[in-house]
Design a protein around this motif. Structure first.
Motif, PDB file in Angstrom:
ATOM      1  N   UNK A 343     -34.854  25.016  43.179  1.00  0.00           N
ATOM      2  CA  UNK A 343     -34.679  25.747  42.236  1.00  0.00           C
ATOM      3  C   UNK A 343     -35.608  27.445  43.164  1.00  0.00           C
ATOM      4  N   UNK A 344     -36.745  27.198  43.392  1.00  0.00           N
ATOM      5  CA  UNK A 344     -37.570  28.398  43.563  1.00  0.00           C
ATOM      6  C   UNK A 344     -36.974  29.248  45.026  1.00  0.00           C
ATOM      7  N   UNK A 345     -36.178  28.980  45.511  1.00  0.00           N
ATOM      8  CA  UNK A 345     -35.258  29.647  46.602  1.00  0.00           C
ATOM      9  C   UNK A 345     -33.878  30.251  45.876  1.00  0.00           C
ATOM     10  N   UNK A 346     -33.318  29.270  45.131  1.00  0.00           N
ATOM     11  CA  UNK A 346     -31.565  29.755  43.451  1.00  0.00           C
ATOM     12  C   UNK A 346     -32.318  30.902  43.221  1.00  0.00           C
ATOM     13  N   UNK A 347     -33.652  30.943  42.445  1.00  0.00           N
ATOM     14  CA  UNK A 347     -33.708  31.982  41.571  1.00  0.00           C
ATOM     15  C   UNK A 347     -34.354  33.013  42.448  1.00  0.00           C
ATOM     16  N   UNK A 348     -35.105  33.402  43.526  1.00  0.00           N
ATOM     17  CA  UNK A 348     -35.831  34.242  44.521  1.00  0.00           C
ATOM     18  C   UNK A 348     -34.401  34.974  44.290  1.00  0.00           C
ATOM     19  N   UNK A 349     -32.615  35.038  44.933  1.00  0.00           N
ATOM     20  CA  UNK A 349     -31.604  35.401  44.742  1.00  0.00           C
ATOM     21  C   UNK A 349     -31.339  36.451  43.170  1.00  0.00           C
ATOM     22  N   UNK A 350     -32.182  35.696  42.416  1.00  0.00           N
ATOM     23  CA  UNK A 350     -31.373  37.112  41.273  1.00  0.00           C
ATOM     24  C   UNK A 350     -32.658  37.974  40.574  1.00  0.00           C
ATOM     25  N   UNK A 351     -33.171  38.232  41.342  1.00  0.00           N
ATOM     26  CA  UNK A 351     -33.892  39.400  41.645  1.00  0.00           C
ATOM     27  C   UNK A 351     -34.269  40.618  41.344  1.00  0.00           C
ATOM     28  N   UNK A 352     -34.379  41.519  40.918  1.00  0.00           N
ATOM     29  CA  UNK A 352     -34.557  43.229  42.049  1.00  0.00           C
ATOM     30  C   UNK A 352     -35.078  42.972  42.466  1.00  0.00           C
ATOM     31  N   UNK A 353     -34.763  44.255  43.952  1.00  0.00           N
ATOM     32  CA  UNK A 353     -36.058  44.497  44.074  1.00  0.00           C
ATOM     33  C   UNK A 353     -37.322  45.126  44.055  1.00  0.00           C
ATOM     34  N   UNK A 354     -38.467  44.337  44.109  1.00  0.00           N
ATOM     35  CA  UNK A 354     -39.533  44.860  43.522  1.00  0.00           C
ATOM     36  C   UNK A 354     -40.253  44.484  42.475  1.00  0.00           C
ATOM     37  N   UNK A 355     -38.776  42.891  42.539  1.00  0.00           N
ATOM     38  CA  UNK A 355     -39.525  42.844  40.849  1.00  0.00           C
ATOM     39  C   UNK A 355     -40.807  41.057  40.861  1.00  0.00           C
ATOM     40  N   UNK A 356     -40.419  40.547  40.178  1.00  0.00           N
ATOM     41  CA  UNK A 356     -41.485  39.430  40.150  1.00  0.00           C
ATOM     42  C   UNK A 356     -41.314  37.899  39.854  1.00  0.00           C
ATOM     43  N   UNK A 357     -41.120  37.160  40.587  1.00  0.00           N
ATOM     44  CA  UNK A 357     -41.715  35.402  39.822  1.00  0.00           C
ATOM     45  C   UNK A 357     -43.232  34.906  39.678  1.00  0.00           C
ATOM     46  N   UNK A 358     -42.864  34.405  38.319  1.00  0.00           N
ATOM     47  CA  UNK A 358     -44.385  33.926  38.223  1.00  0.00           C
ATOM     48  C   UNK A 358     -43.618  32.058  38.139  1.00  0.00           C
ATOM     49  N   UNK A 359     -44.267  31.705  38.858  1.00  0.00           N
ATOM     50  CA  UNK A 359     -44.175  29.914  39.407  1.00  0.00           C
ATOM     51  C   UNK A 359     -44.824  29.318  39.136  1.00  0.00           C
ATOM     52  N   UNK A 360     -44.844  28.254  37.758  1.00  0.00           N
ATOM     53  CA  UNK A 360     -45.943  27.787  37.164  1.00  0.00           C
ATOM     54  C   UNK A 360     -46.177  26.033  37.029  1.00  0.00           C
ATOM     55  N   UNK A 361     -46.476  24.975  37.534  1.00  0.00           N
ATOM     56  CA  UNK A 361     -45.788  23.110  37.350  1.00  0.00           C
ATOM     57  C   UNK A 361     -47.392  23.265  36.608  1.00  0.00           C
ATOM     58  N   UNK A 362     -47.358  22.456  35.374  1.00  0.00           N
ATOM     59  CA  UNK A 362     -47.957  21.726  34.778  1.00  0.00           C
ATOM     60  C   UNK A 362     -48.954  20.368  35.713  1.00  0.00           C
ATOM     61  N   UNK A 363     -48.788  20.600  37.173  1.00  0.00           N
ATOM     62  CA  UNK A 363     -49.407  19.573  37.528  1.00  0.00           C
ATOM     63  C   UNK A 363     -50.155  19.128  38.740  1.00  0.00           C
TER      64      UNK A 363
END
Length: 431
Positions: A343-363
């Protein structure tokens, strides 16, 4: 075994249907690996609300004290009962009531014996009597399962499982997030709580949530302070676009909408999205809602930010959901880590240049947090960790030296603790 003429039918024993449902529920969790909350509906179907609550309480206490209950049972039997023996499960149910829920011993065994109707009633009655006559008490804190102790000590050192056990014995606090962070002082005073950050209040123990001021009017919603840190790391939205992925029941969606983001909330569960819609309606906040599988769906255009609260083992919320300590092992951790990486690899392609992803798990598993982000960054040179700072986080929380946030059982332990979370902010290169 034929029924004696004076022996009551099981369904005629007061309280028996709830104990039978508790047996079904524990079987679903321990044998099939179903989550406790999801299995409750089927196991307790047709029971009134008070009995459903009792079913949940019995099962939760059995799971919370399982190693200690089994130690008592094994100490009172000549031959060790198999783990999946019905007699062992019935004894767990009876002893959990007598030792953890305060049920009189005679009532606990009277409602449990019909569960082994036609089976080893004398064995169950004898073992229960042997244990209870010794007037034992369950250890405080409860003993964690051996596999969990070994796994967590291997990842975090011996002190971590000790802190986890201590946290297990304390009722988890209730945190709320405010729709308007500028009203933090007002709601802290009105709700007689404590605040660790703008937009946060920790409530006093034993409060009736729906009856509190501000709930019905949507001024706030329940959300653990560690979970709330994920949206905090994206900051103000100023009308920019954000995807909240695996969004239901909507705590982070509401945070982002309140912070000025244009939110698209995506979740695979239509039922959980109904709760998200209800929460948005209550708070007066808005978001576009999409029911979809992230492995098949994608946005129409790149977005400014993404919050991926990825599906995980949920071992970080073991205090609220003790079933995870018994359902989750290396196989489930590896399986979910593989999904998270996909999922992380897949959604990375949906981001504009300079954008940010916050990845979180309750683990509390490094495979679902630290190792996941390190692997992603090594495979995606166009991304870099955007370190969290102390200013981003509530008082008492500090980022790890690597720049991500990791909450453990000793985080804010002197103030009630927090759920176990891993949160990392990843920035995409501008070109």
């Amino acid at each position: 075994m034929p029924r004696r003429p004076n022996m009551p039918r099981p369904d005629d024993v007061p309280g028996f249907p709830a104990r039978r449902a508790a047996l079904r529920l524990l079987d679903a969790v321990l044998r099939r690996g179903d989550p406790l909350e999801l299995a409750l509906h089927g196991a307790a179907q047709g029971l009134p609300p008070a009995d459903r609550a009792l079913v949940h309480a019995i099962a939760a206490e059995v799971l919370r004290h399982l190693p200690d209950l089994d130690a008592l049972i094994d100490g009172a039997t000549r031959q060790v009962l198999p783990d999946d023996a019905k007699a062992r499960m019935v004894l767990r149910i009876a002893l959990a009531q007598a030792l953890a829920l305060g049920t009189p011993a005679h009532a606990a065994i009277a409602t449990a014996l019909p569960l082994v109707d036609g089976g080893p009633r004398k064995l169950v009655h004898g073992v229960f009597g042997t244990v209870t006559r010794a007037e034992p008490t369950l250890p405080d804190p409860p003993t964690l399962p051996a596999g969990v102790l070994e796994r967590w000590a291997g990842q975090w050192g011996d002190a971590m499982p000790q802190a986890a056990a201590a946290a297990y014995a304390v009722r988890p606090p209730v945190d709320i997030s405010l729709r308007d962070a500028s009203e933090t002082a007002k709601w802290t005073a009105e709700l007689n709580g404590a605040s660790f950050a703008p937009g946060h209040v920790r409530l006093t123990e034993g409060t009736d949530i729906p009856a509190l001021p501000g709930f019905a009017t949507g001024a706030w919603w329940v959300q653990d302070i560690a979970a709330a840190c994920a949206a905090r790391l994206l900051g103000p939205g100023a009308g920019r676009t954000v995807l909240d992925l695996c969004a239901a029941p909507g705590g982070k969606t509401m945070q982002l909408a309140a912070a000025g983001w244009r939110v698209t909330a995506v979740d695979q569960s239509k039922k959980r999205l109904e709760r998200l819609s209800e929460n948005l309606a209550r708070t007066g906040l808005s978001a576009d809602i999409v029911a979809a599988d992230l492995r098949q769906w994608q946005p129409d255009a790149p977005v400014d930010a993404i919050l991926l609260d990825a599906p995980c083992t949920a071992t970080g919320i073991y205090r609220r959901h003790p079933d995870v300590l018994h359902r989750i092992g290396p196989h489930q951790i590896a399986e979910l880590a593989e999904l998270q990486g996909e999922l992380l690899t897949r959604v990375a392609g949906w981001l504009k240049p300079g954008g940010r992803i916050v990845y979180a798990t309750c683990s509390l598993e490094q495979a679902e947090g630290e190792a996941q982000v390190e692997r992603f960054l090594s495979a995606h040179p166009d991304f870099a960790l955007a370190p969290a700072t102390a200013d981003d986080l509530p008082n008492g929380m500090t980022p790890a030296p690597q720049g991500w946030l990791r909450t453990l059982p000793d985080t804010l332990a002197d103030r009630g603790g927090v759920d176990g979370f891993f949160i990392a902010r990843l920035a995409k290169a501008t070109n």
